[in-house]
Design a protein around this motif. Structure first.
Motif, short mmCIF file in Angstrom:
data_model
loop_
_atom_site.label_atom_id
_atom_site.label_comp_id
_atom_site.label_asym_id
_atom_site.label_seq_id
_atom_site.Cartn_x
_atom_site.Cartn_y
_atom_site.Cartn_z
N GLN A 1 88.96 8.85 32.78
CA GLN A 1 88.69 7.56 32.14
C GLN A 1 88.60 7.77 30.64
OE1 GLN A 1 85.09 5.16 33.08
NE2 GLN A 1 86.55 3.47 33.37
N ASP A 2 89.27 6.86 29.93
CA ASP A 2 89.37 6.90 28.47
C ASP A 2 88.45 5.81 27.91
OD1 ASP A 2 90.36 7.06 25.87
OD2 ASP A 2 92.21 5.98 26.32
N PHE A 3 87.95 6.01 26.71
CA PHE A 3 87.15 4.98 26.02
C PHE A 3 87.97 4.49 24.84
CE2 PHE A 3 82.94 5.38 28.02
CZ PHE A 3 83.20 6.48 28.83
N LYS A 4 88.60 3.33 25.00
CA LYS A 4 89.59 2.88 24.00
C LYS A 4 88.95 2.19 22.80
CE LYS A 4 93.95 3.15 26.07
NZ LYS A 4 94.00 2.88 27.52
N ARG A 5 87.78 1.57 23.01
CA ARG A 5 87.17 0.82 21.89
C ARG A 5 86.49 1.77 20.93
NH1 ARG A 5 87.42 -5.00 22.01
NH2 ARG A 5 88.25 -5.52 24.06
N THR B 1 91.45 1.52 19.89
CA THR B 1 91.89 2.69 19.13
C THR B 1 92.84 3.48 20.01
OG1 THR B 1 90.24 4.21 20.03
CG2 THR B 1 89.55 2.85 18.16
N GLY B 2 93.27 4.63 19.53
CA GLY B 2 94.06 5.53 20.38
C GLY B 2 93.23 6.14 21.50
N GLY B 3 91.91 6.08 21.39
CA GLY B 3 91.01 6.67 22.40
C GLY B 3 89.92 7.48 21.72
N LEU C 1 104.54 10.75 33.54
CA LEU C 1 104.37 9.30 33.66
C LEU C 1 102.87 9.03 33.63
CD1 LEU C 1 105.60 6.50 34.18
CD2 LEU C 1 105.33 6.95 36.62
N TYR C 2 102.44 8.40 32.55
CA TYR C 2 101.02 8.07 32.37
C TYR C 2 100.83 6.67 32.92
CZ TYR C 2 97.03 6.56 29.33
OH TYR C 2 95.87 6.05 28.81
N CYS C 3 100.06 6.56 34.00
CA CYS C 3 99.80 5.25 34.59
C CYS C 3 98.46 4.76 34.07
CB CYS C 3 99.77 5.33 36.11
SG CYS C 3 101.26 6.07 36.82
N ILE D 1 98.27 -1.66 33.77
CA ILE D 1 98.26 -2.36 32.49
C ILE D 1 99.30 -1.81 31.54
CG2 ILE D 1 96.07 -3.56 32.23
CD1 ILE D 1 94.95 -1.04 31.00
N GLU D 2 99.60 -0.53 31.68
CA GLU D 2 100.67 0.01 30.83
C GLU D 2 101.15 1.33 31.39
OE1 GLU D 2 99.68 1.68 27.03
OE2 GLU D 2 97.85 2.60 27.76
N PHE D 3 102.36 1.71 30.97
CA PHE D 3 102.84 3.07 31.19
C PHE D 3 103.00 3.73 29.84
CE2 PHE D 3 104.75 1.12 35.07
CZ PHE D 3 104.06 1.88 35.99
N ASN D 4 102.73 5.04 29.83
CA ASN D 4 103.15 5.84 28.70
C ASN D 4 104.08 6.91 29.22
OD1 ASN D 4 101.61 4.45 26.71
ND2 ASN D 4 99.78 5.48 27.45
N ALA D 5 104.88 7.45 28.33
CA ALA D 5 105.93 8.39 28.74
C ALA D 5 105.53 9.83 28.41
CB ALA D 5 107.24 8.03 28.05
N ARG D 6 104.21 10.07 28.35
CA ARG D 6 103.70 11.35 27.85
C ARG D 6 102.25 11.48 28.27
NH1 ARG D 6 99.79 8.88 25.10
NH2 ARG D 6 100.40 6.83 24.39
N PHE D 7 101.70 12.69 28.08
CA PHE D 7 100.28 12.89 28.35
C PHE D 7 99.45 11.96 27.46
CE2 PHE D 7 101.70 17.17 29.72
CZ PHE D 7 100.93 17.35 30.86
N GLY D 8 98.31 11.52 27.95
CA GLY D 8 97.40 10.69 27.16
C GLY D 8 96.49 11.54 26.29
N ASP D 9 96.09 10.95 25.20
CA ASP D 9 95.18 11.61 24.29
C ASP D 9 94.01 10.64 24.06
OD1 ASP D 9 93.89 12.86 22.19
OD2 ASP D 9 95.73 13.35 21.12
N PRO D 10 92.80 10.93 24.45
CA PRO D 10 92.21 12.24 24.73
C PRO D 10 92.08 12.65 26.20
CG PRO D 10 90.44 10.66 24.41
CD PRO D 10 91.73 9.89 24.31
N GLU D 11 92.68 11.92 27.16
CA GLU D 11 92.47 12.28 28.57
C GLU D 11 92.95 13.70 28.89
OE1 GLU D 11 93.86 9.49 27.38
OE2 GLU D 11 93.88 7.90 28.87
N THR D 12 94.05 14.12 28.26
CA THR D 12 94.58 15.47 28.50
C THR D 12 93.52 16.54 28.26
OG1 THR D 12 96.73 14.70 27.81
CG2 THR D 12 96.41 17.08 27.78
N1 GLY Z 1 94.39 7.47 25.49
C1 GLY Z 1 95.39 6.51 25.53
C2 GLY Z 1 96.74 7.00 25.26
O1 GLY Z 1 96.99 8.18 25.18
O2 GLY Z 1 97.63 6.18 25.13
#
Ligand code: GLY
Ligand code: AMP
Length: 422
Positions: A204-208, A218-220, A267-269, A281-292
């Motif tokens: 789980q990411d904290f986006k705010r 924010t980016g996270g 595939l970031y779900c 809610i979205e897909f990303n095409a790469r690892f998430g930051d900061p979840e990685t």
């Molecule tokens: N933490 C959200 C993202 O990497 O897009």
């Protein structure tokens, strides 16, 4: 293996630390990297968004694998160029990266694949947008259609704020107005080789920006894994992950394959677990930051095996990925004024002291050397990672370490993983 990692953030640092921790001996190079990454592996300065430059660097270094961290090089076609010179790449071609680069492309793929997501309409004029806003009602969700580094989305109950955001982004292109989805957010990373998929474990990411989920997106600002409440809700993390693979990841990967734009990479779900079930809610095409930064330290399977198998289309031969049960959290230290206009160039101190806290390591996001001094060079500066037997222990360690780091005007959230620790 000889590996070239493209990128310069805490995510790339986390990927490199995971590769270095394996029993296999890898020869790793990073481009362009940052001051923290350069401490661990050689870094070559170059423009990571230049497909020709990246392909020729990979050829010159004679690497066995290129791993692309951020979205911008993917959307710019760096993976296509590296594939063209015959080197295996972890990261989708430009056409498949549109899953992240274009929200309306992602919606079309989801519709075609029957993937559960919120209803959404596209608007190209303010009048159209206002009609849709009033149709959906508050809370309002407005998204810029293209890449916006986490800043293109507003979720607000105030119609005026939704309209102002719409006007701002309409100047750049279409906006997407979406039905508000109520529930907990979960990020699930899934490896894909164009045909098969292999899931990691959710985080789980904290986006705010601010404590209590206040302030702008924010980016996270932090993350944690595992998610005990999710395991309770679905019976187990495996049950949740299986459902996501069956209803979301595999249908999307097969849809892209059938359209001749196979998805190879991560595939970031981005999901919301609503009362009615899992919604994308979205897909990303790469690892998430900061979840990685919290997922990879828990991974027991060698990362390089799965990256390479994805790149060469061999995921079917890989066993399920295993994870340590440890609680891992990360807290992002940001520069003054992030996310608007972050103040850069300020000196960072106390890192050795921070790292001396048991169970703590620090990944660098935006750091550089200015002569002898280590300075902040962007908005998200460092990602402090702490592991423990419990979230209470991991939190105590992370915040102890953050208290030892000096950066004038630096700020971070104080409530990362606070609820799960209770
Ligand atoms: N933490 C959200 C993202 O990497 O897009
Ligand atoms: P996105 O860039 O699409 O991930 O959106 C950024 C953030 O806005 C997400 O992480 C959510 O917190 C929030 N968000 C996006 N779409 C929705 C939605 N349909 N309903 C509720 N919150 C949303």
């Amino acid at each position: 293996m000889k590996i070239l990692v493209v990128g310069s953030g805490a995510r790339e640092h986390a990927i490199i630390l995971a590769l270095l921790s394996e029993a296999h001996d890898h020869e790793i190079t990073c481009t362009p990297g940052n001051a923290g990454i350069a401490h661990d592996v050689p870094c070559v300065s170059a423009n990571p968004n230049d497909p020709e430059a990246m392909a020729s660097m990979a050829s010159q270094l004679e690497v066995d694998l290129v791993v692309i961290g951020p979205e911008a090089p993917l959307v710019a076609g760096v993976a296509d160029a590296v594939r063209e010179v015959g080197i295996p790449v972890f990261g989708p071609d430009q056409a498949a990266a549109a899953l992240e680069g274009s929200k309306s492309f992602a919606k079309r793929i989801m519709d075609a694949a029957g993937v559960p997501t919120g209803r959404a309409h596209r608007a190209s004029t303010l009048m159209e947008a206002e009609t849709i806003l009033d149709d959906f009602g508050a809370p309002y969700v407005v998204k810029a259609d293209g890449l916006a580094a986490g800043k293109g989305v507003i979720v607000t109950s105030e119609r005026g704020a939704a309209v102002a955001h719409t006007m701002h982004w309409l100047a750049e292109g279409d906006v997407l107005i979406e039905e508000f989805l109520d529930g907990e957010e979960v990020s699930l990373f899934v490896f894909a080789d164009g045909h098969d998929v292999l899931p990691l474990t959710p985080a789980q990411d904290f986006k705010r920006l601010l404590d209590g989920d206040a302030g702008p997106n924010t980016g996270g600002m932090g993350a944690y894994s595992p998610l005990p409440w999710l395991a309770n809700q679905f019976g187990s993390i495996d049950a949740f992950t299986r459902e996501c693979v069956e209803t979301v990841a595999l249908p999307v990967v097969r849809q892209l394959e059938s359209e001749g734009t196979p998805f190879v990479g991560l595939l970031y779900c981005g999901l919301i677990v609503t009362a009615a079930g899992i919604r994308v809610i979205e897909f990303n095409a790469r690892f998430g930051d900061p979840e990685t930064q919290v997922v990879l330290p828990r991974m027991l399977t060698p990362l390089s095996d799965v990256l390479y198998a994805s790149a060469v289309g061999d995921l079917a031969s890989q066993p399920a990925i295993e994870f340590a049960p440890d609680a891992v959290i990360t807290v992002v230290l940001a520069s003054e004024n992030y996310p608007d206009t972050p103040v850069t160039g300020r000196e960072i101190g106390g890192l050795d002291d921070a790292r001396s806290v048991p169970g703590v390591h620090v990944t660098h996001a935006a750091t550089a050397h200015d002569g002898e001094r280590l300075v902040a060079s962007g908005g998200r500066v460092l990602s402090v990672v702490a592991r423990g037997d419990s979230f209470t222990e991991a939190r105590t360690r992370a915040y102890d370490a953050l208290g030892r780091i000096e950066l004038r005007g630096g700020h971070y959230r104080h409530d990362i993983a606070a609820k799960v620790a209770e």
